[in-house]
Design an enzyme around this catalytic site. Sequence first.
Site, PDB file in Angstrom:
ATOM      1  N   LYS A   1       0.819  -1.221   0.000  1.00  0.00           N
ATOM      2  CA  LYS A   1       0.000   0.000   0.000  1.00  0.00           C
ATOM      3  C   LYS A   1       0.849   1.266   0.000  1.00  0.00           C
ATOM      4  O   LYS A   1       2.030   1.258   0.335  1.00  0.00           O
ATOM      5  CB  LYS A   1      -0.999  -0.040   1.161  1.00  0.00           C
ATOM      6  CG  LYS A   1      -2.161  -0.987   0.815  1.00  0.00           C
ATOM      7  CD  LYS A   1      -3.313  -0.928   1.762  1.00  0.00           C
ATOM      8  CE  LYS A   1      -4.417  -1.879   1.255  1.00  0.00           C
ATOM      9  NZ  LYS A   1      -5.465  -2.094   2.248  1.00  0.00           N
TER      10      LYS A   1
ATOM     11  N   ARG B   1      -3.408  -9.983   4.915  1.00  0.00           N
ATOM     12  CA  ARG B   1      -3.890 -10.083   3.533  1.00  0.00           C
ATOM     13  C   ARG B   1      -2.774  -9.572   2.639  1.00  0.00           C
ATOM     14  O   ARG B   1      -2.457  -8.384   2.673  1.00  0.00           O
ATOM     15  CB  ARG B   1      -5.154  -9.238   3.395  1.00  0.00           C
ATOM     16  CG  ARG B   1      -5.799  -9.240   2.025  1.00  0.00           C
ATOM     17  CD  ARG B   1      -7.013  -8.308   2.014  1.00  0.00           C
ATOM     18  NE  ARG B   1      -7.635  -8.279   0.700  1.00  0.00           N
ATOM     19  CZ  ARG B   1      -7.192  -7.535  -0.307  1.00  0.00           C
ATOM     20  NH1 ARG B   1      -6.151  -6.754  -0.169  1.00  0.00           N
ATOM     21  NH2 ARG B   1      -7.811  -7.576  -1.471  1.00  0.00           N
TER      22      ARG B   1
HETATM   23  N1  HH2 Z   1      -7.485  -3.796   0.989  1.00  0.00           N
HETATM   24  C1  HH2 Z   1      -7.844  -3.865  -0.312  1.00  0.00           C
HETATM   25  C2  HH2 Z   1      -8.941  -4.631  -0.707  1.00  0.00           C
HETATM   26  N2  HH2 Z   1      -9.655  -5.334   0.192  1.00  0.00           N
HETATM   27  N3  HH2 Z   1     -10.038  -6.016   2.422  1.00  0.00           N
HETATM   28  C3  HH2 Z   1      -9.710  -5.963   3.731  1.00  0.00           C
HETATM   29  N4  HH2 Z   1     -10.418  -6.649   4.630  1.00  0.00           N
HETATM   30  N5  HH2 Z   1      -8.643  -5.207   4.168  1.00  0.00           N
HETATM   31  C4  HH2 Z   1      -7.884  -4.477   3.307  1.00  0.00           C
HETATM   32  O1  HH2 Z   1      -6.955  -3.781   3.774  1.00  0.00           O
HETATM   33  C5  HH2 Z   1      -8.212  -4.509   1.921  1.00  0.00           C
HETATM   34  C6  HH2 Z   1      -9.312  -5.304   1.495  1.00  0.00           C
HETATM   35  C7  HH2 Z   1      -7.066  -3.099  -1.324  1.00  0.00           C
HETATM   36  O2  HH2 Z   1      -6.004  -3.828  -1.852  1.00  0.00           O
HETATM   37  P1  HH2 Z   1      -5.990  -4.667  -3.230  1.00  0.00           P
HETATM   38  O3  HH2 Z   1      -6.984  -5.765  -3.214  1.00  0.00           O
HETATM   39  O4  HH2 Z   1      -4.606  -5.093  -3.488  1.00  0.00           O
HETATM   40  O5  HH2 Z   1      -6.358  -3.640  -4.348  1.00  0.00           O
HETATM   41  P2  HH2 Z   1      -7.742  -3.262  -5.027  1.00  0.00           P
HETATM   42  O6  HH2 Z   1      -8.693  -2.878  -3.964  1.00  0.00           O
HETATM   43  O7  HH2 Z   1      -7.360  -2.112  -5.917  1.00  0.00           O
HETATM   44  O8  HH2 Z   1      -8.234  -4.448  -5.773  1.00  0.00           O
END
Ligand code: HH2
Length: 260
Positions: free
Chosen positions: A205, A241
């Site tokens: 992030k 995660r």
């Molecule tokens: N962060 C993202 C997405 N889902 N869910 C939880 N519970 N906690 C988090 O910190 C979280 C999440 C964002 O990251 P990423 O999936 O890599 O990216 P994107 O949302 O752009 O798909």
Amino acid sequence: MGIINVTPDSFSDGGRFLAADAALAHARRLIAEGADILDIGGESTRPGATAVPEAEELARVLPLIVAIRAESAVPISIDTVKPEVAHAAVLAGATMWNDVSALGHAADAPAMAAELGCEVVLMHRLGEPGTMQDDPRYEDVVAEVEAFLLARVEVALAAGVAREKLWLDPGIGFGKTPEHNLALLRALPRFVALGFPVLLGASRKRFIAAIDPAATDAADRLGGSLAVALHGARAGVAAVRVHDVRETVQALTVSAALLA
Ligand code: HH2
């Protein structure tokens, strides 16, 4: 928890796993690397991301869940704010609903969570993805995130979700400045002490680049991501995660051996 984003626009891996065969190959790889849970998402939650229609989101995630379930018993989490997507995912074999809106996106979300009987991650975010990084403000970020999560716990319980199904997540990067994220990370023991399993999502992030300005590229943030994962483990979080499962499992295993 290994991340599989079946999206064209996720911040660090958007577009890589949109094709069904690429997504399944990635799932196999994360399982082989030691993921205990796979978190599958069909809608990016990154700042400024555009919403995806339900049918499109379902078309992205369902075939993958079915394909993984056909060959593996690995627990599957569905990363969605939409009750109908969670419903279909659980019918296809997911056992966890990871909801970045903490069951707040749709009026029937808490009742759906109760009906599904799956585990539910309640995550804090301030505002909506389109605008959440526009000058987020708190008087006391830790106290406010904690109060929000406890209020959402009450909503879930009132709808009939079993207490032992609930997880909490402070929502790193969701309507937070780098300082807010650091305050929340330092306060992880306080969230763990609330008595629910805590999920921590900090992998790759942007706040990492606020500490290491050279890490402008998300794929360049592995070191920082590992530092946060180890910090989370020491604080007692139940799951991290992450995108980089192999490296994270190794870091956590070596750290546990050192502390044994
Ligand atoms: N962060 C993202 C997405 N889902 N869910 C939880 N519970 N906690 C988090 O910190 C979280 C999440 C964002 O990251 P990423 O999936 O890599 O990216 P994107 O949302 O752009 O798909």
